[in-house]
Design a protein around this motif. Structure first.
Motif, mmCIF file in Angstrom:
data_model
loop_
_atom_site.group_PDB
_atom_site.id
_atom_site.type_symbol
_atom_site.label_atom_id
_atom_site.label_comp_id
_atom_site.label_asym_id
_atom_site.label_seq_id
_atom_site.Cartn_x
_atom_site.Cartn_y
_atom_site.Cartn_z
ATOM 1 N N GLY A 60 -14.304 0.732 -1.570
ATOM 2 C CA GLY A 60 -13.616 0.767 -2.914
ATOM 3 C C GLY A 60 -12.756 1.847 -3.257
ATOM 4 N N ALA A 61 -12.809 2.701 -2.362
ATOM 5 C CA ALA A 61 -11.947 4.022 -2.855
ATOM 6 C C ALA A 61 -10.598 3.975 -2.431
ATOM 7 N N THR A 62 -9.647 4.783 -3.004
ATOM 8 C CA THR A 62 -8.150 4.844 -2.845
ATOM 9 C C THR A 62 -8.127 6.026 -2.236
ATOM 10 N N LEU A 83 -10.144 4.244 7.967
ATOM 11 C CA LEU A 83 -10.405 3.839 6.556
ATOM 12 C C LEU A 83 -10.794 2.298 6.461
ATOM 13 N N LEU A 84 -10.366 1.558 7.288
ATOM 14 C CA LEU A 84 -10.930 0.027 7.086
ATOM 15 C C LEU A 84 -12.302 0.054 7.465
ATOM 16 N N ARG A 90 -7.600 0.842 -1.149
ATOM 17 C CA ARG A 90 -6.205 1.199 -1.447
ATOM 18 C C ARG A 90 -5.616 2.339 -0.873
ATOM 19 N N VAL A 91 -4.517 2.429 -0.499
ATOM 20 C CA VAL A 91 -4.110 3.487 0.475
ATOM 21 C C VAL A 91 -2.641 3.928 -0.194
ATOM 22 N N ALA A 110 -2.489 -3.172 5.744
ATOM 23 C CA ALA A 110 -2.193 -4.215 4.599
ATOM 24 C C ALA A 110 -2.373 -5.517 5.198
ATOM 25 N N ALA A 111 -2.278 -5.778 6.594
ATOM 26 C CA ALA A 111 -2.584 -7.082 7.194
ATOM 27 C C ALA A 111 -4.352 -7.234 6.964
ATOM 28 N N ALA A 112 -5.121 -6.272 7.002
ATOM 29 C CA ALA A 112 -6.326 -6.410 6.794
ATOM 30 C C ALA A 112 -6.767 -6.728 5.121
ATOM 31 N N GLY A 113 -5.909 -6.722 4.403
ATOM 32 C CA GLY A 113 -6.177 -6.927 2.917
ATOM 33 C C GLY A 113 -6.310 -5.600 2.236
ATOM 34 N N VAL A 114 -5.848 -4.503 2.769
ATOM 35 C CA VAL A 114 -5.835 -3.210 1.826
ATOM 36 C C VAL A 114 -4.491 -3.330 1.086
ATOM 37 N N ASP A 115 -4.723 -2.793 -0.249
ATOM 38 C CA ASP A 115 -3.702 -2.777 -0.986
ATOM 39 C C ASP A 115 -2.826 -1.322 -0.692
ATOM 40 N N VAL A 116 -1.558 -1.605 -0.176
ATOM 41 C CA VAL A 116 -0.857 -0.229 0.442
ATOM 42 C C VAL A 116 0.463 0.092 -0.330
ATOM 43 N N GLU A 117 0.588 1.329 -0.782
ATOM 44 C CA GLU A 117 1.882 1.720 -1.291
ATOM 45 C C GLU A 117 2.622 2.779 -0.545
#
Length: 351
Positions: A60-62, A83-84, A90-91, A110-117
């Protein structure tokens, strides 16, 4: 991200890998762990930060990272998958990875559902890894051309002697410059005439730690007793006078940065081929009136063809002036209108 950039800046300026920093944040914004890449073969920044936490603590970390997490398996595993596996949700990335072998981590996350900016403080990240990114993008090392000259542009006296044109402070500054490059390059002419050591030294002694690769370009053989053949640093003899071939041989060894310290002929060949990325010139307040010029024939026959550089900095090193300049990609070269002139305690290098 500012903290991650500080961590990244602590990494080595030499080596095949970029400087990267990572900060892991809890959902409430607390810093959980930090990591930085320390050089080839060591854990990447993300892996270093994750290793500082107990198993499951990163769920759950960023992750705040200065460069896109890699997807490449080389000396270490891919950071995107680390990271996954850790459960990061979130990254935040400063800049994308220009290396096609390692890029794609943001898309994979992102494809794995992680919020990426991406894009946060991207210019700062690019500046940190400018030379590395240029080398990776071009497929050849970044070339810094260093030379010393008198006010009338001479690199040696009429009899060939050149010690010392510049001050001790300038010579010390060259050692610092050498330490910031993966390799130091001269031609066989310089190697045979000067018998240089081409090592990084301080107060006459080799510094601790790895030395840059010593590179000689040319067809002539080096004497068995040449200082370049000693055990103080590795040596590569590239049996070619062609600049592109020399850089290709270095790129194959994952050399990212080269300090060109050759004589006027080799320097002119690299400059005329458009293979110089930065120029560092130490100008001494002295006159010789005769002797070899600092650079050979560049093919310039009239003033409209003059090769102008864009001046980036002017500093004093002892009684000398240290100029740093770069070619302009468009081919139109000009000087910056206002440049700071400052004192520098500098270090220059003797061969």
């Amino acid at each position: 991200m500012h903290r991650a950039l500080q961590l990244a800046a602590q990494g080595p300026r030499t080596g095949p890998n970029p400087r990267v920093g990572c900060v892991l944040l809890a959902p409430d914004g607390r810093v959980l762990a930090e990591g930085a890449h320390r050089g080839a073969g060591t854990p990447h920044a993300e892996a270093a930060a994750l290793a500082a936490l107990p198993e499951g603590a990163a769920r759950g970390a960023t992750a705040v990272v200065t460069l896109e997490p890699c997807t490449h398996t080389g000396r270490t595993g891919p950071c995107s998958r680390a990271l996954l596996a850790a459960g990061v949700s979130r990254v935040v990335v400063a800049d994308t990875d220009p290396n096609p072998r390692a890029a794609g981590g943001a898309a994979e996350l992102a494809a794995a559902g992680v919020d990426v900016e991406t894009g946060l403080l991207a210019p700062e990240s690019r500046a940190l890894n400018e030379r590395w990114a240029a080398a990776v993008g071009r497929g050849r090392p970044w070339v810094t051309w260093k030379w010393a000259a008198t006010l009338d542009g001479r690199s040696a006296a009429a009899d060939g002697s050149s010690r010392w044109i510049t001050s001790a402070a300038s010579r010390a500054d060259v050692h610092r410059l050498r330490a910031e490059h993966d390799a130091v390059l001269v031609g066989t002419g310089t190697a045979l005439a000067d018998d240089p050591a081409l090592t990084v030294r301080a107060d006459g002694r080799e510094v601790e730690g790895p030395q840059p690769l010593r590179v000689v370009a040319g067809l002539r053989e080096l004497p068995a007793g040449a200082r370049l053949r000693d055990e103080r640093a590795p040596l590569l003899h590239v049996r070619s006078r062609e600049p592109h071939a020399v850089l290709a041989a270095l790129a194959a060894r994952e050399v990212r940065t080269v300090l060109l310290e050759g004589g006027p002929t080799l320097a002119a060949a690299f400059a005329a081929a458009g293979l110089v990325d930065e120029v560092v010139c130490y100008l001494a307040p002295a006159l010789l009136g005769a002797g070899p010029a600092a650079v050979g024939d560049l093919g310039v026959r009239s003033m409209p063809d003059i090769a102008r550089l864009r001046l980036r900095s002017v500093e004093r090193t002892g009684d000398d002036v240290r100029l740093v300049a770069r070619p302009v990609p468009s081919g139109v070269w000009s000087a910056d209108p206002a440049l700071p002139v400052k004192e520098a305690a500098g270090v220059h290098r003797d061969r």
